[in-house]
Design a protein around this motif. Structure first.
Motif, PDB file in Angstrom:
ATOM      1  N   ARG A 263       0.826  -1.211   0.000  1.00 35.99           N
ATOM      2  CA  ARG A 263       0.000   0.000   0.000  1.00 35.99           C
ATOM      3  C   ARG A 263       0.862   1.263   0.000  1.00 35.99           C
ATOM      4  N   TRP A 264       0.337   2.326  -0.585  1.00 34.48           N
ATOM      5  CA  TRP A 264       1.023   3.613  -0.620  1.00 34.48           C
ATOM      6  C   TRP A 264       1.393   4.037   0.795  1.00 34.48           C
ATOM      7  N   GLN A 265       0.472   3.869   1.739  1.00 32.56           N
ATOM      8  CA  GLN A 265       0.718   4.292   3.113  1.00 32.56           C
ATOM      9  C   GLN A 265       1.911   3.558   3.724  1.00 32.56           C
ATOM     10  N   ASP A 266       2.098   2.293   3.361  1.00 25.20           N
ATOM     11  CA  ASP A 266       3.210   1.511   3.896  1.00 25.20           C
ATOM     12  C   ASP A 266       4.532   1.873   3.212  1.00 25.20           C
ATOM     13  N   LEU A 267       4.475   2.275   1.954  1.00 21.13           N
ATOM     14  CA  LEU A 267       5.683   2.571   1.191  1.00 21.13           C
ATOM     15  C   LEU A 267       6.225   3.977   1.411  1.00 21.13           C
ATOM     16  N   ARG A 268       5.372   4.929   1.708  1.00 19.98           N
ATOM     17  CA  ARG A 268       5.803   6.330   1.746  1.00 19.98           C
ATOM     18  C   ARG A 268       6.949   6.591   2.709  1.00 19.98           C
ATOM     19  N   ALA A 269       7.034   5.814   3.774  1.00 20.38           N
ATOM     20  CA  ALA A 269       8.091   6.030   4.776  1.00 20.38           C
ATOM     21  C   ALA A 269       9.452   5.491   4.325  1.00 20.38           C
ATOM     22  N   ILE A 270       9.469   4.632   3.312  1.00 21.71           N
ATOM     23  CA  ILE A 270      10.738   4.007   2.923  1.00 21.71           C
ATOM     24  C   ILE A 270      11.190   4.364   1.504  1.00 21.71           C
ATOM     25  N   ILE A 271      10.472   5.252   0.843  1.00 21.49           N
ATOM     26  CA  ILE A 271      10.822   5.658  -0.529  1.00 21.49           C
ATOM     27  C   ILE A 271      12.060   6.544  -0.481  1.00 21.49           C
ATOM     28  N   PRO A 272      13.043   6.441  -1.359  1.00 24.33           N
ATOM     29  CA  PRO A 272      13.172   5.409  -2.380  1.00 24.33           C
ATOM     30  C   PRO A 272      13.658   4.093  -1.779  1.00 24.33           C
ATOM     31  N   TRP A 273      13.213   2.993  -2.368  1.00 18.91           N
ATOM     32  CA  TRP A 273      13.584   1.670  -1.868  1.00 18.91           C
ATOM     33  C   TRP A 273      13.617   0.687  -3.025  1.00 18.91           C
ATOM     34  N   GLY A 274      14.492  -0.284  -2.917  1.00 19.64           N
ATOM     35  CA  GLY A 274      14.549  -1.320  -3.928  1.00 19.64           C
ATOM     36  C   GLY A 274      15.351  -2.503  -3.433  1.00 19.64           C
ATOM     37  N   ASP A 275      15.237  -3.593  -4.137  1.00 17.48           N
ATOM     38  CA  ASP A 275      16.026  -4.773  -3.817  1.00 17.48           C
ATOM     39  C   ASP A 275      16.207  -5.620  -5.070  1.00 17.48           C
ATOM     40  N   THR A 276      17.147  -6.527  -4.989  1.00 19.17           N
ATOM     41  CA  THR A 276      17.403  -7.470  -6.073  1.00 19.17           C
ATOM     42  C   THR A 276      17.518  -8.851  -5.455  1.00 19.17           C
ATOM     43  N   PHE A 277      16.882  -9.830  -6.079  1.00 22.39           N
ATOM     44  CA  PHE A 277      16.976 -11.190  -5.576  1.00 22.39           C
ATOM     45  C   PHE A 277      17.032 -12.165  -6.744  1.00 22.39           C
ATOM     46  N   GLU A 278      17.536 -13.346  -6.474  1.00 18.65           N
ATOM     47  CA  GLU A 278      17.639 -14.373  -7.506  1.00 18.65           C
ATOM     48  C   GLU A 278      16.368 -15.201  -7.540  1.00 18.65           C
ATOM     49  N   GLY A 279      16.011 -15.644  -8.731  1.00 14.16           N
ATOM     50  CA  GLY A 279      14.826 -16.472  -8.897  1.00 14.16           C
ATOM     51  C   GLY A 279      15.021 -17.420 -10.069  1.00 14.16           C
TER      52      GLY A 279
ATOM     53  N   SER B 268      13.120 -18.501 -13.619  1.00 14.94           N
ATOM     54  CA  SER B 268      12.078 -18.098 -14.553  1.00 14.94           C
ATOM     55  C   SER B 268      11.168 -19.284 -14.869  1.00 14.94           C
ATOM     56  N   PRO B 269      10.003 -19.012 -15.453  1.00 20.59           N
ATOM     57  CA  PRO B 269       9.121 -20.113 -15.861  1.00 20.59           C
ATOM     58  C   PRO B 269       9.801 -21.095 -16.823  1.00 20.59           C
ATOM     59  N   ALA B 270      10.829 -20.629 -17.554  1.00 22.85           N
ATOM     60  CA  ALA B 270      11.564 -21.504 -18.477  1.00 22.85           C
ATOM     61  C   ALA B 270      12.671 -22.289 -17.771  1.00 22.85           C
ATOM     62  N   GLY B 271      12.805 -22.075 -16.447  1.00 26.73           N
ATOM     63  CA  GLY B 271      13.806 -22.817 -15.679  1.00 26.73           C
ATOM     64  C   GLY B 271      15.180 -22.165 -15.629  1.00 26.73           C
ATOM     65  N   ARG B 272      15.312 -20.935 -16.094  1.00 24.48           N
ATOM     66  CA  ARG B 272      16.589 -20.229 -16.057  1.00 24.48           C
ATOM     67  C   ARG B 272      16.740 -19.460 -14.749  1.00 24.48           C
ATOM     68  N   TYR B 273      17.984 -19.356 -14.285  1.00 24.19           N
ATOM     69  CA  TYR B 273      18.263 -18.513 -13.134  1.00 24.19           C
ATOM     70  C   TYR B 273      18.302 -17.065 -13.601  1.00 24.19           C
ATOM     71  N   VAL B 274      17.569 -16.218 -12.895  1.00 24.40           N
ATOM     72  CA  VAL B 274      17.483 -14.805 -13.246  1.00 24.40           C
ATOM     73  C   VAL B 274      17.622 -13.961 -11.990  1.00 24.40           C
ATOM     74  N   GLU B 275      17.849 -12.678 -12.208  1.00 24.24           N
ATOM     75  CA  GLU B 275      17.814 -11.713 -11.121  1.00 24.24           C
ATOM     76  C   GLU B 275      16.567 -10.855 -11.307  1.00 24.24           C
ATOM     77  N   VAL B 276      15.923 -10.565 -10.215  1.00 20.24           N
ATOM     78  CA  VAL B 276      14.710  -9.752 -10.232  1.00 20.24           C
ATOM     79  C   VAL B 276      15.013  -8.487  -9.437  1.00 20.24           C
ATOM     80  N   GLU B 277      14.904  -7.358 -10.093  1.00 17.54           N
ATOM     81  CA  GLU B 277      15.152  -6.070  -9.449  1.00 17.54           C
ATOM     82  C   GLU B 277      13.823  -5.350  -9.297  1.00 17.54           C
ATOM     83  N   ARG B 278      13.572  -4.878  -8.089  1.00 25.96           N
ATOM     84  CA  ARG B 278      12.309  -4.193  -7.787  1.00 25.96           C
ATOM     85  C   ARG B 278      12.648  -2.851  -7.154  1.00 25.96           C
TER      86      ARG B 278
END
Length: 80
Positions: free
Chosen positions: A13-29, A31-41
């Motif tokens: 929710r916007w209310q939960d995010l406003r206190a931590i903006i800017p914010w981001g992270d990257t994690f490994e996952g 993919s549906p095709a079975g490849r290892y990928v990085e996901v950046e948010r």
């Protein structure tokens, strides 16, 4: 996969995010095709501080493939 991750990212929710903006992270996952990928948010102010929040997702096959990754984004509107 980027759109799927975006749908999850937009559950915050916007209310939960406003206190931590800017914010981001990257994690490994896996993919549906079975490849290892990085996901950046990331969550940043769309225009001015205190306004709408831009959520951006990039899914890529490692640092050297960042420019070839899939991207998706959406705005979380500030409540009226």
């Amino acid at each position: 996969m980027a759109r799927d991750e975006l749908s999850r990212a937009l559950t915050l929710r916007w209310q939960d995010l406003r206190a931590i903006i800017p914010w981001g992270d990257t994690f490994e996952g896996i993919s549906p095709a079975g490849r290892y990928v990085e996901v950046e948010r990331s969550y940043i102010w769309a225009a001015e501080e205190g306004g709408d929040i831009l959520c951006e997702i990039t899914v890529y096959g490692g640092p050297s493939r960042y420019g070839h990754g899939a991207q998706a984004s959406a705005t979380i509107s500030r409540p009226a």
